[in-house]
Design an enzyme around this catalytic site. Structure first.
Site, PDB file in Angstrom:
ATOM      1  N   HIS A  56      43.423  -8.616  46.581  1.00  0.00           N
ATOM      2  CA  HIS A  56      43.667 -10.003  47.022  1.00  0.00           C
ATOM      3  C   HIS A  56      45.154 -10.314  46.957  1.00  0.00           C
ATOM      4  O   HIS A  56      45.938  -9.509  46.455  1.00  0.00           O
ATOM      5  CB  HIS A  56      42.825 -11.006  46.229  1.00  0.00           C
ATOM      6  CG  HIS A  56      43.192 -11.135  44.779  1.00  0.00           C
ATOM      7  ND1 HIS A  56      42.988 -10.132  43.863  1.00  0.00           N
ATOM      8  CD2 HIS A  56      43.749 -12.156  44.076  1.00  0.00           C
ATOM      9  CE1 HIS A  56      43.389 -10.527  42.667  1.00  0.00           C
ATOM     10  NE2 HIS A  56      43.872 -11.763  42.768  1.00  0.00           N
ATOM     11  N   HIS A  58      47.233 -12.434  45.423  1.00  0.00           N
ATOM     12  CA  HIS A  58      48.055 -12.983  44.333  1.00  0.00           C
ATOM     13  C   HIS A  58      49.222 -12.055  43.986  1.00  0.00           C
ATOM     14  O   HIS A  58      49.093 -10.830  44.019  1.00  0.00           O
ATOM     15  CB  HIS A  58      47.201 -13.239  43.092  1.00  0.00           C
ATOM     16  CG  HIS A  58      46.336 -14.463  43.239  1.00  0.00           C
ATOM     17  ND1 HIS A  58      45.232 -14.696  42.460  1.00  0.00           N
ATOM     18  CD2 HIS A  58      46.431 -15.521  44.083  1.00  0.00           C
ATOM     19  CE1 HIS A  58      44.672 -15.854  42.815  1.00  0.00           C
ATOM     20  NE2 HIS A  58      45.379 -16.368  43.812  1.00  0.00           N
ATOM     21  N   ASP A  60      50.649 -11.093  41.278  1.00  0.00           N
ATOM     22  CA  ASP A  60      50.520 -10.055  40.238  1.00  0.00           C
ATOM     23  C   ASP A  60      49.709  -8.847  40.721  1.00  0.00           C
ATOM     24  O   ASP A  60      49.522  -7.886  39.975  1.00  0.00           O
ATOM     25  CB  ASP A  60      49.940 -10.636  38.935  1.00  0.00           C
ATOM     26  CG  ASP A  60      48.521 -11.160  39.096  1.00  0.00           C
ATOM     27  OD1 ASP A  60      48.279 -11.957  40.021  1.00  0.00           O
ATOM     28  OD2 ASP A  60      47.653 -10.778  38.289  1.00  0.00           O
ATOM     29  N   HIS A  61      49.262  -8.900  41.983  1.00  0.00           N
ATOM     30  CA  HIS A  61      48.534  -7.770  42.568  1.00  0.00           C
ATOM     31  C   HIS A  61      49.290  -7.126  43.730  1.00  0.00           C
ATOM     32  O   HIS A  61      49.058  -5.970  44.052  1.00  0.00           O
ATOM     33  CB  HIS A  61      47.135  -8.207  43.031  1.00  0.00           C
ATOM     34  CG  HIS A  61      46.301  -8.721  41.893  1.00  0.00           C
ATOM     35  ND1 HIS A  61      45.203  -8.062  41.415  1.00  0.00           N
ATOM     36  CD2 HIS A  61      46.453  -9.816  41.106  1.00  0.00           C
ATOM     37  CE1 HIS A  61      44.698  -8.731  40.381  1.00  0.00           C
ATOM     38  NE2 HIS A  61      45.444  -9.803  40.179  1.00  0.00           N
ATOM     39  N   HIS A 112      37.370 -16.015  43.583  1.00  0.00           N
ATOM     40  CA  HIS A 112      38.706 -16.122  42.975  1.00  0.00           C
ATOM     41  C   HIS A 112      39.705 -16.486  44.080  1.00  0.00           C
ATOM     42  O   HIS A 112      40.479 -17.429  43.955  1.00  0.00           O
ATOM     43  CB  HIS A 112      39.043 -14.801  42.303  1.00  0.00           C
ATOM     44  CG  HIS A 112      40.394 -14.741  41.679  1.00  0.00           C
ATOM     45  ND1 HIS A 112      40.747 -15.471  40.569  1.00  0.00           N
ATOM     46  CD2 HIS A 112      41.501 -14.020  42.011  1.00  0.00           C
ATOM     47  CE1 HIS A 112      42.013 -15.209  40.252  1.00  0.00           C
ATOM     48  NE2 HIS A 112      42.485 -14.326  41.111  1.00  0.00           N
ATOM     49  N   ASP A 129      40.248  -9.337  40.498  1.00  0.00           N
ATOM     50  CA  ASP A 129      40.030 -10.483  39.603  1.00  0.00           C
ATOM     51  C   ASP A 129      38.689 -11.151  39.865  1.00  0.00           C
ATOM     52  O   ASP A 129      38.541 -12.363  39.710  1.00  0.00           O
ATOM     53  CB  ASP A 129      41.151 -11.522  39.790  1.00  0.00           C
ATOM     54  CG  ASP A 129      42.490 -11.043  39.245  1.00  0.00           C
ATOM     55  OD1 ASP A 129      42.544  -9.960  38.642  1.00  0.00           O
ATOM     56  OD2 ASP A 129      43.486 -11.770  39.438  1.00  0.00           O
ATOM     57  N   HIS A 167      42.709  -7.054  34.741  1.00  0.00           N
ATOM     58  CA  HIS A 167      43.352  -7.681  33.578  1.00  0.00           C
ATOM     59  C   HIS A 167      42.693  -7.312  32.252  1.00  0.00           C
ATOM     60  O   HIS A 167      41.482  -7.114  32.183  1.00  0.00           O
ATOM     61  CB  HIS A 167      43.329  -9.210  33.712  1.00  0.00           C
ATOM     62  CG  HIS A 167      44.227  -9.728  34.787  1.00  0.00           C
ATOM     63  ND1 HIS A 167      45.563 -10.013  34.572  1.00  0.00           N
ATOM     64  CD2 HIS A 167      43.986 -10.016  36.085  1.00  0.00           C
ATOM     65  CE1 HIS A 167      46.100 -10.458  35.704  1.00  0.00           C
ATOM     66  NE2 HIS A 167      45.163 -10.467  36.641  1.00  0.00           N
TER      67      HIS A 167
HETATM   68 FE    FE Z   1      45.426 -11.289  38.676  1.00  0.00          FE
HETATM   69 ZN    ZN Z   2      44.318 -13.117  41.057  1.00  0.00          ZN
END
Ligand code: FE
Ligand code: ZN
Length: 255
Positions: A56, A58, A60-61, A112, A129, A167
């Site tokens: 996805h 985001h 942090d990905h 998410h 996530d 995570h």
């Molecule tokens: Fe994340």
């Molecule tokens: Zn995420």
């Protein structure tokens, strides 16, 4: 034979590294940061990064995607309906992709985020996530109903499926699980084990679908004791499982 290991990133992200030892090609899942992957490649001369799988959009990905692609020429796979940097292959529900000679099925798992996808190859699940060890992702874009159905779909995979989420949230998730089901011996035992692991700096992943069904409250919304707990907090109602899920998710958001 493909070996899977974790490259830690930021404070609690894992970038999953898949290595094919026959060809010395490797792939990464959700590289939010390029640095840990570049450091690994530098420490392992001869290895070529050939594929990047994204679940996805985001940061942090996807934060490391452009740098990694520029450095390696790796092919970037990601959800069709989200904006993914440098994406080469746009994936939708039930697509299939071949990575390091393995076929991965693509599942749309909205909740998410709306375009979130998961990758499944015989007994291995990379779910970003969506499903966490003992928990699930926050509902940033989707509805509780969407997430409930996404989680149900993942829960229907074979019991011995290894769950590689992104995570290290297992300990705090289990504290919540223990509040939901104080009498669940599987939750108690897992909380004890994970507390030890985290004290020793040990990773708590991957999980399995079997263990998640026993200990993850978000997969246990049909259990009488879980429904009762939700009713106890929010007033008794004849909630459908997806509504029990919604109440649990709202509770966890403030836990
Ligand atoms: Fe994340
Ligand atoms: Zn995420």
């Amino acid at each position: 034979m493909i070996q899977i290991s974790a490259l830690p990133a930021f404070t609690d992200n894992y970038i999953w590294l898949l290595q094919d030892h026959r060809t010395q090609r490797c792939a990464v899942v959700d590289p939010g940061d390029a640095a840990p992957v570049l450091a690994w490649l530098e420490a392992h001369p001869g290895w070529v990064l050939s594929d990047i799988l994204i679940t996805h959009h985001h940061h942090d990905h996807v934060g490391g995607v452009e740098r990694l692609k520029a450095a390696s020429g790796a092919k970037v796979y990601g959800p069709a309906s989200e904006s993914i940097p440098a994406r080469d292959v746009a994936l939708k529900d039930n697509d299939s992709v071949s990575v390091l000679g393995w076929d991965f099925a693509v599942y749309a798992v909205p909740g998410h985020t709306l375009g979130h996808i998961a990758y499944y190859h015989h007994g291995l699940l990379f779910c970003g996530d969506t499903l966490f060890a003992a928990g699930c992702g926050r509902l940033f874009e989707g509805t509780p109903e969407q997430m409930y159905h996404s989680l149900s779909r993942l829960a229907a995979l074979p019991e011995d499926t290894l769950v590689y989420c992104t995570h290290e949230y297992t300990l705090s998730n289990l504290k919540f699980a223990a509040a939901v089901e104080p009498g669940n011996p599987n939750v108690t035992a897992r909380l004890e084990k994970v507390t030890q692991q985290r004290q020793n700096g040990v990773m708590t992943l991957p999980s399995t679908i079997a263990l998640e069904k026993l200990t993850n409250p978000f997969l246990r919304t049909a259990e009488t004791l879980v429904t009762q707990k939700v009713d106890e907090r929010a007033g008794a109602q004849n909630r459908a499982p997806s509504e029990v899920f919604a109440a649990l998710r709202a509770w966890k958001d403030k836990f």
